[in-house]
Design an enzyme around this catalytic site. Sequence first.
Site, PDB file in Angstrom:
ATOM      1  N   CYS A 156       0.813  -1.228   0.000  1.00 18.59           N
ATOM      2  CA  CYS A 156       0.000   0.000   0.000  1.00 18.59           C
ATOM      3  C   CYS A 156       0.839   1.268   0.000  1.00 18.59           C
ATOM      4  CB  CYS A 156      -0.942   0.006   1.200  1.00 18.59           C
ATOM      5  SG  CYS A 156      -2.229  -1.225   1.064  1.00 18.59           S
TER       6      CYS A 156
HETATM    7  C1  LIG Z   1     -10.852  -5.472   8.875  1.00 18.74           C
HETATM    8  C2  LIG Z   1     -11.568  -4.595   9.890  1.00 18.74           C
HETATM    9  C3  LIG Z   1     -12.549  -3.666   9.183  1.00 18.74           C
HETATM   10  C4  LIG Z   1     -12.371  -5.501  10.832  1.00 18.74           C
HETATM   11  O1  LIG Z   1     -12.975  -4.728  11.846  1.00 18.74           O
HETATM   12  P1  LIG Z   1     -12.848  -5.168  13.376  1.00 18.74           P
HETATM   13  O2  LIG Z   1     -13.666  -4.221  14.155  1.00 18.74           O
HETATM   14  O3  LIG Z   1     -11.416  -5.283  13.724  1.00 18.74           O
HETATM   15  O4  LIG Z   1     -13.589  -6.550  13.342  1.00 18.74           O
HETATM   16  P2  LIG Z   1     -13.124  -7.972  13.937  1.00 18.74           P
HETATM   17  O5  LIG Z   1     -12.366  -8.711  12.874  1.00 18.74           O
HETATM   18  O6  LIG Z   1     -12.477  -7.806  15.270  1.00 18.74           O
HETATM   19  O7  LIG Z   1     -14.542  -8.664  14.124  1.00 18.74           O
HETATM   20  C5  LIG Z   1     -15.521  -8.141  15.024  1.00 18.74           C
HETATM   21  C6  LIG Z   1     -16.746  -9.029  14.993  1.00 18.74           C
HETATM   22  O8  LIG Z   1     -17.402  -8.910  13.722  1.00 18.74           O
HETATM   23  C7  LIG Z   1     -17.523 -10.204  13.109  1.00 18.74           C
HETATM   24  N1  LIG Z   1     -17.345 -10.069  11.651  1.00 18.74           N
HETATM   25  C8  LIG Z   1     -16.201 -10.141  10.948  1.00 18.74           C
HETATM   26  N2  LIG Z   1     -16.459  -9.991   9.634  1.00 18.74           N
HETATM   27  C9  LIG Z   1     -17.800  -9.850   9.523  1.00 18.74           C
HETATM   28  C10 LIG Z   1     -18.667  -9.650   8.413  1.00 18.74           C
HETATM   29  N3  LIG Z   1     -18.196  -9.581   7.157  1.00 18.74           N
HETATM   30  N4  LIG Z   1     -19.981  -9.512   8.646  1.00 18.74           N
HETATM   31  C11 LIG Z   1     -20.477  -9.567   9.903  1.00 18.74           C
HETATM   32  N5  LIG Z   1     -19.700  -9.734  10.998  1.00 18.74           N
HETATM   33  C12 LIG Z   1     -18.377  -9.870  10.794  1.00 18.74           C
HETATM   34  C13 LIG Z   1     -16.437 -11.050  13.743  1.00 18.74           C
HETATM   35  O9  LIG Z   1     -16.769 -12.421  13.686  1.00 18.74           O
HETATM   36  C14 LIG Z   1     -16.420 -10.511  15.159  1.00 18.74           C
HETATM   37  O10 LIG Z   1     -17.491 -11.105  15.877  1.00 18.74           O
HETATM   38  P3  LIG Z   1     -17.360 -11.418  17.460  1.00 18.74           P
HETATM   39  O11 LIG Z   1     -17.174 -10.074  18.107  1.00 18.74           O
HETATM   40  O12 LIG Z   1     -18.652 -12.062  17.752  1.00 18.74           O
HETATM   41  O13 LIG Z   1     -16.167 -12.313  17.593  1.00 18.74           O
HETATM   42  C15 LIG Z   1     -10.559  -3.748  10.702  1.00 18.74           C
HETATM   43  O14 LIG Z   1      -9.880  -4.564  11.620  1.00 18.74           O
HETATM   44  C16 LIG Z   1      -9.547  -3.033   9.845  1.00 18.74           C
HETATM   45  O15 LIG Z   1      -9.882  -2.317   8.928  1.00 18.74           O
HETATM   46  N6  LIG Z   1      -8.280  -3.141  10.217  1.00 18.74           N
HETATM   47  C17 LIG Z   1      -7.186  -2.470   9.537  1.00 18.74           C
HETATM   48  C18 LIG Z   1      -6.940  -3.163   8.286  1.00 18.74           C
HETATM   49  C19 LIG Z   1      -5.927  -2.490   7.423  1.00 18.74           C
HETATM   50  O16 LIG Z   1      -5.722  -1.319   7.424  1.00 18.74           O
HETATM   51  N7  LIG Z   1      -5.299  -3.279   6.638  1.00 18.74           N
HETATM   52  C20 LIG Z   1      -4.365  -2.803   5.714  1.00 18.74           C
HETATM   53  C21 LIG Z   1      -4.668  -3.459   4.467  1.00 18.74           C
HETATM   54  S1  LIG Z   1      -3.577  -2.902   3.285  1.00 18.74           S
END
Ligand SMILES: CC(C)(COP(=O)(O)OP(=O)(O)OC[C@H]1O[C@@H](n2cnc3c(N)ncnc32)[C@H](O)[C@@H]1OP(=O)(O)O)[C@@H](O)C(=O)NCCC(=O)NCCS
Length: 376
Positions: A156
């Site tokens: 990125c």
């Molecule tokens: C990916 C991202 C959006 C996920 O958000 P988050 O708040 O961390 O979510 P989590 O993975 O901890 O999951 C939270 C809950 O939502 C659920 N969940 C995950 N994906 C889901 C989906 N698509 N739909 C519904 N629920 C979902 C999980 O199972 C979890 O449930 P639980 O609390 O019952 O265990 C976030 O972590 C993010 O953007 N991180 C930075 C990523 C980044 O910048 N990456 C660089 C890439 S170049």
Amino acid sequence: MTDVVITGTGLYTPEHAIDNDALVAAFNTWVAQENARNAKAIEAGEREPLAYSSSEFIEKASGIKSRYVLDAKGILDPERMRPKLPQRGNDELSIQCDMALAAATQALQNAKVTPQDIELVIVGCSNLERAYPAVAVELQDALGAQGYGFDMNVACSSATFAIETATNAIASGSVKRALVVNPEICSAHLNFRDRDSHFIFGDACTAVVLESKDVAIAPEQYQVLGTKLVTRFSNAIRNNAGFLNRVTDSDPLASDKLFVQEGRRVFKEVCPLVAKLITQHLASLELSGADLKRLWLHQANRHMNDLIARKVLGADPSEEQAPIILDRYANTSSAGSIIAFHLHREAIAPGDIGVICSFGAGYSAGSVVLQRVSSV
Ligand SMILES: CC(C)(COP(=O)(O)OP(=O)(O)OC[C@H]1O[C@@H](n2cnc3c(N)ncnc32)[C@H](O)[C@@H]1OP(=O)(O)O)[C@@H](O)C(=O)NCCC(=O)NCCS
């Protein structure tokens, strides 16, 4: 050392858009089919049922509402769930070169320079469609540019790392004008069957023209006051696709050959790293967050951007101070911060200062401090 200015930007946006509801409908259809296929094992407690995705979660957790992709049909087909792009012959332009050509042509027009004026072409992106010849050399030929070109991959952060490389080449006098292009086909490395990440990415291509200030004639010019890059090794964002897959006899279609991340860990570890990078970079230029008119941040997650902007600016950012484009584009990898810069330069007057900042896998992060200058 010669002063370096950004004089033009360009953006290629694919025709197809997929909103969260359409993406989730395809995902949930596949989940229902898989769970029906495995009903006996699930009933016997031998297997966990797959969980459904939800549009509400996606928008709340990431801020993403929609994304542009090169092919929507293949992604939304529950039997396929990956884009279908026709293979091109060796006598045709590659897909990334095509995208790059569109963005580059726009950037060159904005800069008021011809392709023949360009002496350095850098293609920086997370994924390249072949090992060689370099897409940058193909683009150089397709444009009719001079000099030399090469590809680079810092995930990125490829755009800011390429901007630093181009800035140094111009500042040292080895070239007068450079073109940096970021053709990102993120839909091809995304696992659309992974609930945790199927919503994250979109496709786009950006282009930036950089010139020695003494030759620039563009009506809008942004002087590069400084660049600062940082990397710190992490496996929290990883993709094991590579040319050794064939000889290590690992499954080339296995999910580790696509984008895999620990999203929450990335969030926690990358935000402080980025805020520190920008703050220290500004301090080295005798500037602070209070001097900034705008932060053009990498576009991965809205909450990450709000947090980073708050740390850098010392207060909650307004929409104008830290523009968000990921609601429409999702994460377009290295193109994201440049899309924000391309689309949100309104009300930036001569003398105003802003920062382009990228961050991502590696970890890697890059800060480019710009000041709008009065053009001739
Ligand atoms: C990916 C991202 C959006 C996920 O958000 P988050 O708040 O961390 O979510 P989590 O993975 O901890 O999951 C939270 C809950 O939502 C659920 N969940 C995950 N994906 C889901 C989906 N698509 N739909 C519904 N629920 C979902 C999980 O199972 C979890 O449930 P639980 O609390 O019952 O265990 C976030 O972590 C993010 O953007 N991180 C930075 C990523 C980044 O910048 N990456 C660089 C890439 S170049």
